[in-house]
Design an enzyme around this catalytic site. Structure first.
Site, PDB file in Angstrom:
ATOM      1  N   GLU A   1      39.290  31.819  49.399  1.00 43.57           N
ATOM      2  CA  GLU A   1      38.507  33.079  49.308  1.00 43.57           C
ATOM      3  C   GLU A   1      38.634  33.659  50.574  1.00 43.57           C
ATOM      4  O   GLU A   1      38.897  33.430  51.655  1.00 43.57           O
ATOM      5  CB  GLU A   1      37.279  33.019  48.628  1.00 43.57           C
ATOM      6  CG  GLU A   1      36.891  32.438  47.285  1.00 43.57           C
ATOM      7  CD  GLU A   1      37.262  33.520  46.203  1.00 43.57           C
ATOM      8  OE1 GLU A   1      37.444  34.584  46.633  1.00 43.57           O
ATOM      9  OE2 GLU A   1      36.979  33.057  45.172  1.00 43.57           O
TER      10      GLU A   1
ATOM     11  N   ILE B   1      38.324  44.303  40.188  1.00 45.05           N
ATOM     12  CA  ILE B   1      39.462  42.999  40.632  1.00 45.05           C
ATOM     13  C   ILE B   1      38.569  41.836  40.414  1.00 45.05           C
ATOM     14  O   ILE B   1      37.657  41.553  40.996  1.00 45.05           O
ATOM     15  CB  ILE B   1      40.019  43.019  41.944  1.00 45.05           C
ATOM     16  CG1 ILE B   1      41.069  44.517  42.136  1.00 45.05           C
ATOM     17  CG2 ILE B   1      40.834  41.966  42.035  1.00 45.05           C
ATOM     18  CD1 ILE B   1      41.350  44.650  43.301  1.00 45.05           C
ATOM     19  N   HIS B   2      39.100  40.805  39.676  1.00 44.46           N
ATOM     20  CA  HIS B   2      38.244  39.599  39.419  1.00 44.46           C
ATOM     21  C   HIS B   2      39.324  38.420  39.702  1.00 44.46           C
ATOM     22  O   HIS B   2      40.730  38.516  39.480  1.00 44.46           O
ATOM     23  CB  HIS B   2      37.739  39.515  37.849  1.00 44.46           C
ATOM     24  CG  HIS B   2      36.631  40.346  37.754  1.00 44.46           C
ATOM     25  ND1 HIS B   2      35.417  40.052  38.164  1.00 44.46           N
ATOM     26  CD2 HIS B   2      36.416  41.569  37.391  1.00 44.46           C
ATOM     27  CE1 HIS B   2      34.470  41.125  37.744  1.00 44.46           C
ATOM     28  NE2 HIS B   2      35.296  41.839  37.328  1.00 44.46           N
ATOM     29  N   ARG B   3      38.822  37.160  39.929  1.00 45.62           N
ATOM     30  CA  ARG B   3      39.342  35.938  39.954  1.00 45.62           C
ATOM     31  C   ARG B   3      39.902  35.609  38.627  1.00 45.62           C
ATOM     32  O   ARG B   3      39.216  35.278  37.890  1.00 45.62           O
ATOM     33  CB  ARG B   3      38.582  34.865  40.529  1.00 45.62           C
ATOM     34  CG  ARG B   3      39.451  33.878  41.259  1.00 45.62           C
ATOM     35  CD  ARG B   3      38.339  32.921  42.018  1.00 45.62           C
ATOM     36  NE  ARG B   3      37.369  31.878  41.374  1.00 45.62           N
ATOM     37  CZ  ARG B   3      36.333  31.651  41.628  1.00 45.62           C
ATOM     38  NH1 ARG B   3      35.900  32.098  42.617  1.00 45.62           N
ATOM     39  NH2 ARG B   3      35.603  30.511  41.048  1.00 45.62           N
TER      40      ARG B   3
ATOM     41  N   ASP C   1      35.315  50.939  33.528  1.00 48.27           N
ATOM     42  CA  ASP C   1      35.482  50.633  34.768  1.00 48.27           C
ATOM     43  C   ASP C   1      36.507  49.767  35.086  1.00 48.27           C
ATOM     44  O   ASP C   1      36.943  49.368  34.202  1.00 48.27           O
ATOM     45  CB  ASP C   1      34.063  49.878  35.394  1.00 48.27           C
ATOM     46  CG  ASP C   1      33.902  49.744  36.642  1.00 48.27           C
ATOM     47  OD1 ASP C   1      34.482  50.598  37.508  1.00 48.27           O
ATOM     48  OD2 ASP C   1      32.940  48.950  37.181  1.00 48.27           O
TER      49      ASP C   1
ATOM     50  N   GLU D   1      35.865  53.678  38.809  1.00 45.95           N
ATOM     51  CA  GLU D   1      36.492  53.931  40.090  1.00 45.95           C
ATOM     52  C   GLU D   1      38.006  54.355  40.222  1.00 45.95           C
ATOM     53  O   GLU D   1      38.471  54.448  41.162  1.00 45.95           O
ATOM     54  CB  GLU D   1      36.263  52.423  40.967  1.00 45.95           C
ATOM     55  CG  GLU D   1      35.010  52.046  41.535  1.00 45.95           C
ATOM     56  CD  GLU D   1      34.103  51.294  40.685  1.00 45.95           C
ATOM     57  OE1 GLU D   1      34.391  51.297  39.454  1.00 45.95           O
ATOM     58  OE2 GLU D   1      33.081  51.023  41.248  1.00 45.95           O
TER      59      GLU D   1
END
Length: 488
Positions: A288, A167-169, A164, A232
């Site tokens: 954010e 997008i992460h922080r 997979d 994805e």
């Protein structure tokens, strides 16, 4: 389109051909807050504090502390640009993504030497230092540290072997350490890391930065549209009509996006949690998408970095957290998810969906609904309920008729002012899990909220009752082509 877009560089080349869609500056910029501060005025948009606006994407050619790199920002901070980069019309984006999810093209292995590995830096090198190798900006002076905001995190489930991209922080914490924030239970790679931790294993991970915009958009799909086990990257393959190409990482057993500008390789370490602002102690993480700077987490996972690879003269890609770029990346897949679910339930009624800037692409959706017969009265509200189930983070749904442009918020508010009565057209659903980054989703705000992250979801039905439609015709102007009168 004249330019075939398959990576960041071809995307920038396309924008360069379009009037007023890309600008460059040779003036040196500090990546620490200054770069984002500049772009706030140029074209950030979204929920960024005013004054901001929609404007061109921007390339900074001279970044302080990084003489060999450039930074690009704002590629997706305009729906018009996203449409051009995906070779479609702005109003067609949601439907196009819906079709792509249903017709995936899986990624394949790259043959030959991958562009992203032209230059290799290993963590075992004596001078290895993430702070110097990766020109990651901070958005504001309050940020916990330098953030990688557009890193395509790619990993493999330790049990099933499914892949997979998400997008992460990601915050740089040391010369070979990154923190990564997983929203509990929300993202696929978080589930992979949790399972690896149960097994006492490290989770190999690659972080590809500066890629085809189709990958950035496609990576933002969530369950139930793309359940655990759905890669994805297959969405990007469908959007382009050809598979995304992956290469083997240099130091870990994982793959990365072959034509990325940068790849960070590493392992998520089990049993370790880090304080996100351990170096700055600001108490904040980064701004954010709702427009507020989020609190620093003390439960971030740790990535031990093993290598950084990149192209020659690499281009770092970044975004401002609450900008229109987030609206594009989060909102367009949400539109696709809602459209797909409602179309399956009641074909031909839902004309289009828009997840607008004011909601950051997540909190608010406008559904353009066509009542075809008397029995369709009430189905518009059923469509809103389906939207809530298709996307749990959605807070407010506005319903409008087919003669209202759902992409024009002035037209939506016109419908609200002339086709809506508060005592009969507001439907509230209290006590439903929503999104923790909305500061109003808190027990201190309302007695109906039992826990932080719960909200009252609301439907604003601005459609005309079917039996009254004849009384609500908009003023009928002559239909013609104005070009005859506008020729210079």
């Amino acid at each position: 389109m004249a330019e075939k877009v398959r990576d960041l560089r071809s995307a920038l080349a396309l924008l360069e051909q379009m009037p007023d869609q890309l600008i460059e500056t040779d003036v040196e910029v500090d990546p620490m807050a200054e770069l984002a501060g500049v772009y706030r005025y140029v074209g950030a948009g979204g929920t960024v504090k005013r004054p901001t606006k929609e404007g061109p994407a921007m390339i900074f050619n001279h970044v302080k502390g990084h003489p060999d790199a450039k930074v690009a920002i704002g590629l997706l901070a305009s729906r018009k640009r996203v449409a051009a980069l995906l070779d479609t019309r702005p109003e067609n984006l949601g439907k196009m993504l819906c079709k792509s999810v249903e017709n995936p093209i899986p990624p394949v292995d790259f043959k030959g030497d991958a562009p992203c590995q032209q230059v290799v830096h290993k963590a075992t090198d004596p001078d290895f230092d993430l702070y110097k190798l990766v020109p990651a900006p901070t958005n504001t002076p309050d940020d916990a540290g330098p953030y990688i905001t557009l890193g395509m995190c790619y990993a493999t489930h330790p049990d099933t072997g499914v892949h997979d991209v998400t997008i992460h922080r990601l915050c740089i914490q040391g010369k070979d350490e990154l923190s990564i924030f997983f929203t509990p239970g929300a993202r696929h790679i978080g589930a992979m890391a949790e399972r690896a931790e149960e097994l006492g294993q490290k989770l190999p991970i690659s972080i590809s930065i500066g890629v085809d915009p189709a990958i950035e958009i496609g990576s933002c799909f969530e369950p139930p549209t793309t359940p655990l086990g759905y890669d994805e990257l297959s969405v990007a393959g469908a959007l382009r009509g050809e598979p995304v190409e992956l290469c083997k990482c240099v130091t870990v057993n994982e793959r990365a996006i072959a034509n990325a500008e940068y790849v960070i390789e590493g392992e998520v370490i089990p049993g370790v949690r880090v304080k996100e602002d351990q170096n700055s102690n600001t108490g904040y993480a980064m701004p954010e998408f709702p427009g507020y700077t989020g609190p620093a987490s003390d439960q971030c996972w740790l990535i031990k970095v093993t290598a950084v690879t990149h192209r020659g003269a690499p281009i770092m890609q970044t975004c401002i957290g609450p900008s229109e770029e987030h609206v594009s990346m989060a909102g367009i897949p949400t539109e696709a998810s809602i459209y797909g679910m409602v179309e399956k339930a009641m074909p031909g009624r839902l004309q289009n969906v828009y997840c607008c800037s004011a909601g950051g692409g997540k909190y608010m959706a406008v559904l353009q609904f066509k009542k075809l017969s008397p029995s369709d009265e009430g189905r518009q509200r059923q469509a809103a309920l389906l939207a809530f189930s298709a996307f749990s983070e959605l807070k407010n749904v506005f319903l409008v008729d087919e003669d209202v442009d759902c992409f024009d918020m002035n037209d939506v508010l016109w419908a609200m002012n002339t086709r809506f009565q508060g005592d009969v057209d507001v439907i509230t659903i209290p006590g439903v899990r929503c999104h923790p980054l909305d500061p109003s989703n808190d027990p201190a705000f309302s007695p109906s909220i039992r826990d932080h992250g719960i909200a009252c979801k609301t439907i604003f039905d601005c459609t005309v009752p079917y039996d009254l439609k004849d009384r609500f015709h908009r003023a009928r102007f002559m239909e013609l082509d104005p070009e005859k009168w506008l020729k210079k």
